[in-house]
Design a protein around this motif. Structure first.
Motif, mmCIF file in Angstrom:
data_model
loop_
_atom_site.group_PDB
_atom_site.id
_atom_site.type_symbol
_atom_site.label_atom_id
_atom_site.label_comp_id
_atom_site.label_asym_id
_atom_site.label_seq_id
_atom_site.Cartn_x
_atom_site.Cartn_y
_atom_site.Cartn_z
ATOM 1 N N LEU A 50 0.827 -1.205 0.000
ATOM 2 C CA LEU A 50 0.000 0.000 0.000
ATOM 3 C C LEU A 50 0.861 1.255 0.000
ATOM 4 O O LEU A 50 0.540 2.248 -0.673
ATOM 5 N N ARG A 51 1.992 1.220 0.699
ATOM 6 C CA ARG A 51 2.894 2.369 0.728
ATOM 7 C C ARG A 51 3.470 2.630 -0.661
ATOM 8 O O ARG A 51 3.623 3.776 -1.073
ATOM 9 N N MET A 52 3.798 1.576 -1.387
ATOM 10 C CA MET A 52 4.321 1.754 -2.736
ATOM 11 C C MET A 52 3.260 2.346 -3.656
ATOM 12 O O MET A 52 3.551 3.232 -4.477
ATOM 13 N N ILE A 53 2.035 1.871 -3.539
ATOM 14 C CA ILE A 53 0.958 2.429 -4.359
ATOM 15 C C ILE A 53 0.785 3.911 -4.072
ATOM 16 O O ILE A 53 0.606 4.726 -4.997
ATOM 17 N N ALA A 80 2.976 5.987 -3.247
ATOM 18 C CA ALA A 80 4.109 6.766 -3.745
ATOM 19 C C ALA A 80 4.088 6.938 -5.260
ATOM 20 O O ALA A 80 4.966 7.611 -5.818
ATOM 21 N N LEU A 81 3.100 6.364 -5.940
ATOM 22 C CA LEU A 81 3.001 6.509 -7.387
ATOM 23 C C LEU A 81 2.441 7.871 -7.765
ATOM 24 O O LEU A 81 1.532 8.403 -7.110
ATOM 25 N N ALA A 82 2.944 8.407 -8.862
ATOM 26 C CA ALA A 82 2.336 9.582 -9.466
ATOM 27 C C ALA A 82 1.017 9.186 -10.124
ATOM 28 O O ALA A 82 0.795 8.007 -10.417
ATOM 29 N N PRO A 83 0.111 10.136 -10.367
ATOM 30 C CA PRO A 83 -1.081 9.803 -11.147
ATOM 31 C C PRO A 83 -0.678 9.161 -12.474
ATOM 32 O O PRO A 83 0.223 9.644 -13.160
ATOM 33 N N ALA A 84 -1.308 8.045 -12.807
ATOM 34 C CA ALA A 84 -1.014 7.242 -13.996
ATOM 35 C C ALA A 84 0.319 6.501 -13.894
ATOM 36 O O ALA A 84 0.777 5.916 -14.868
ATOM 37 N N GLY A 85 0.937 6.506 -12.710
ATOM 38 C CA GLY A 85 2.183 5.791 -12.513
ATOM 39 C C GLY A 85 1.962 4.290 -12.412
ATOM 40 O O GLY A 85 0.890 3.823 -11.998
ATOM 41 N N TRP A 86 2.998 3.527 -12.779
ATOM 42 C CA TRP A 86 2.919 2.074 -12.831
ATOM 43 C C TRP A 86 3.633 1.426 -11.641
ATOM 44 O O TRP A 86 4.685 1.895 -11.223
ATOM 45 N N LEU A 87 3.041 0.331 -11.164
ATOM 46 C CA LEU A 87 3.675 -0.522 -10.156
ATOM 47 C C LEU A 87 3.821 -1.918 -10.744
ATOM 48 O O LEU A 87 2.847 -2.489 -11.266
ATOM 49 N N ARG A 138 -6.043 -5.176 -7.577
ATOM 50 C CA ARG A 138 -7.410 -4.741 -7.896
ATOM 51 C C ARG A 138 -8.114 -4.154 -6.675
ATOM 52 O O ARG A 138 -8.796 -3.130 -6.765
ATOM 53 N N ASP A 139 -7.963 -4.826 -5.540
ATOM 54 C CA ASP A 139 -8.649 -4.373 -4.333
ATOM 55 C C ASP A 139 -8.145 -3.016 -3.859
ATOM 56 O O ASP A 139 -8.851 -2.314 -3.130
ATOM 57 N N ARG A 140 -6.940 -2.642 -4.281
ATOM 58 C CA ARG A 140 -6.367 -1.363 -3.861
ATOM 59 C C ARG A 140 -6.516 -0.275 -4.921
ATOM 60 O O ARG A 140 -5.866 0.754 -4.863
ATOM 61 N N GLY A 141 -7.397 -0.519 -5.876
ATOM 62 C CA GLY A 141 -7.808 0.534 -6.790
ATOM 63 C C GLY A 141 -6.938 0.764 -7.999
ATOM 64 O O GLY A 141 -7.141 1.750 -8.721
ATOM 65 N N LEU A 142 -5.971 -0.129 -8.265
ATOM 66 C CA LEU A 142 -5.152 0.054 -9.453
ATOM 67 C C LEU A 142 -5.939 -0.354 -10.700
ATOM 68 O O LEU A 142 -6.814 -1.208 -10.653
ATOM 69 N N GLY A 145 0.148 -2.824 -12.427
ATOM 70 C CA GLY A 145 -1.091 -2.046 -12.405
ATOM 71 C C GLY A 145 -0.747 -0.573 -12.375
ATOM 72 O O GLY A 145 0.386 -0.175 -12.105
ATOM 73 N N ARG A 146 -1.759 0.237 -12.642
ATOM 74 C CA ARG A 146 -1.535 1.670 -12.815
ATOM 75 C C ARG A 146 -2.417 2.456 -11.865
ATOM 76 O O ARG A 146 -3.612 2.152 -11.678
ATOM 77 N N ARG A 147 -1.825 3.468 -11.253
ATOM 78 C CA ARG A 147 -2.625 4.349 -10.410
ATOM 79 C C ARG A 147 -3.506 5.207 -11.308
ATOM 80 O O ARG A 147 -3.043 5.731 -12.332
ATOM 81 N N PRO A 148 -4.774 5.328 -10.983
ATOM 82 C CA PRO A 148 -5.652 6.139 -11.838
ATOM 83 C C PRO A 148 -5.132 7.575 -11.993
ATOM 84 O O PRO A 148 -4.499 8.130 -11.099
ATOM 85 N N SER A 149 -5.428 8.171 -13.151
ATOM 86 C CA SER A 149 -4.980 9.547 -13.417
ATOM 87 C C SER A 149 -5.668 10.543 -12.508
ATOM 88 O O SER A 149 -5.095 11.580 -12.155
#
Length: 261
Positions: A120-123, A125-132, A183-187, A255-259
């Motif tokens: 969750l901490r890594m997610i 730290a993503l920028a909008p539209a950033g990839w994990l 998926r459960d964390r919104g990516l 997965g990608r953080r939503p924009s």
């Protein structure tokens, strides 16, 4: 924090070489699907031997940034690559300042009891539209089966290692669980692929098994998981021409953080 497979151990360079030979091509293929480009800010968590950090630096230079972390950075420091910002860091602590366009971690989370919190901490730290991209083993779903191939061998020491790791909080199917976690964390755009191969005697796969077992030899024997003679017999078996064992399954999940929120 000290990991079971400490970077300071003499077997660490052998482990890193085997991991790179076995898995870097697949990791890079997944990273390429993220369309990494010049100017991106990337975080490599648990950089180990540094092969993926160097590849990232090649892609995001000259204006991008690659931060590579590890709890023991001696192998990253040895690269001497000025394009890589090497940080001594325990991933259980706050991450280096982001946000990042891409974060990658391979075989890091399952060593942690609080692995889900770190994910969750890594997610975050993503920028909008950033990839994990996270890659972890599933070591239980497909064990050796001598009924399929008489050469398939489930080493006594390998079974002992499974018990040893479970006793220390490893989830040996965690890689398989990552797809749902993402998926459960919104990516979004979540995708998962599993890779495995046969470890033949004398192969890089056998070399990886050997490095791991030899590094944990004393802990396995002193803990009563295996006897010295069993350990010696199993390590010797890794060089037999008739030895084969399916590798653990490596799940690569991106997965990608939503924009927008």
């Amino acid at each position: 924090m000290t990991y079971l497979l400490d970077n300071a151990a003499p077997q660490a360079p052998d482990r890193f070489r085997a991991l790179a030979e076995l898995y870097d091509a697949g990791t890079i293929r997944h990273l390429e699907r993220c369309a990494i480009a010049d100017g991106w800010r990337c975080l490599e968590v648990g950089g180990g031997g540094g092969s993926i950090a160097r590849w990232l630096a090649d892609r995001v230079s000259p204006s991008g940034l690659v931060v590579a972390t590890d709890i023991d950075t001696r192998h990253l420091d040895a690269l001497g690559d000025p394009r890589i910002d090497v940080r001594h860091h325990d991933v259980r602590q706050p991450l280096p300042e982001g946000p990042f366009d891409l974060i990658h971690a391979r075989l890091v989370l399952n060593a942690l009891v609080d692995r889900d919190a770190v994910l969750l901490r890594m997610i975050s730290a993503l920028a909008p539209a950033g990839w994990l991209l996270v890659e972890e083993f599933d070591s239980d779903s497909l064990p050796p089966d001598p009924n399929l191939d008489s050469g398939e061998t489930y080493l006594t020491t390998h079974r002992a290692l499974a018990r040893f790791m479970a006793d220390r909080g490893f989830d040996r199917r965690y890689g398989r669980r990552l797809f749902r976690q993402f998926r459960d964390r919104g990516l979004s755009e979540v995708a998962a692929e599993a890779r495995m191969f046969m470890c033949a005697g004398g192969s890089p796969g056998a070399a990886l098994i050997r490095a791991n077992l030899e590094q944990l030899r004393d802990a396995l024997i002193d803990g009563g998981y295996v006897t010295p003679s069993q350990f010696a017999d199993d390590v010797a078996a890794l060089d037999r021409p008739d030895f084969v064992m399916p590798s653990s399954i490596l799940w690569s999940v991106r997965g990608r953080r939503p924009s927008t929120p």
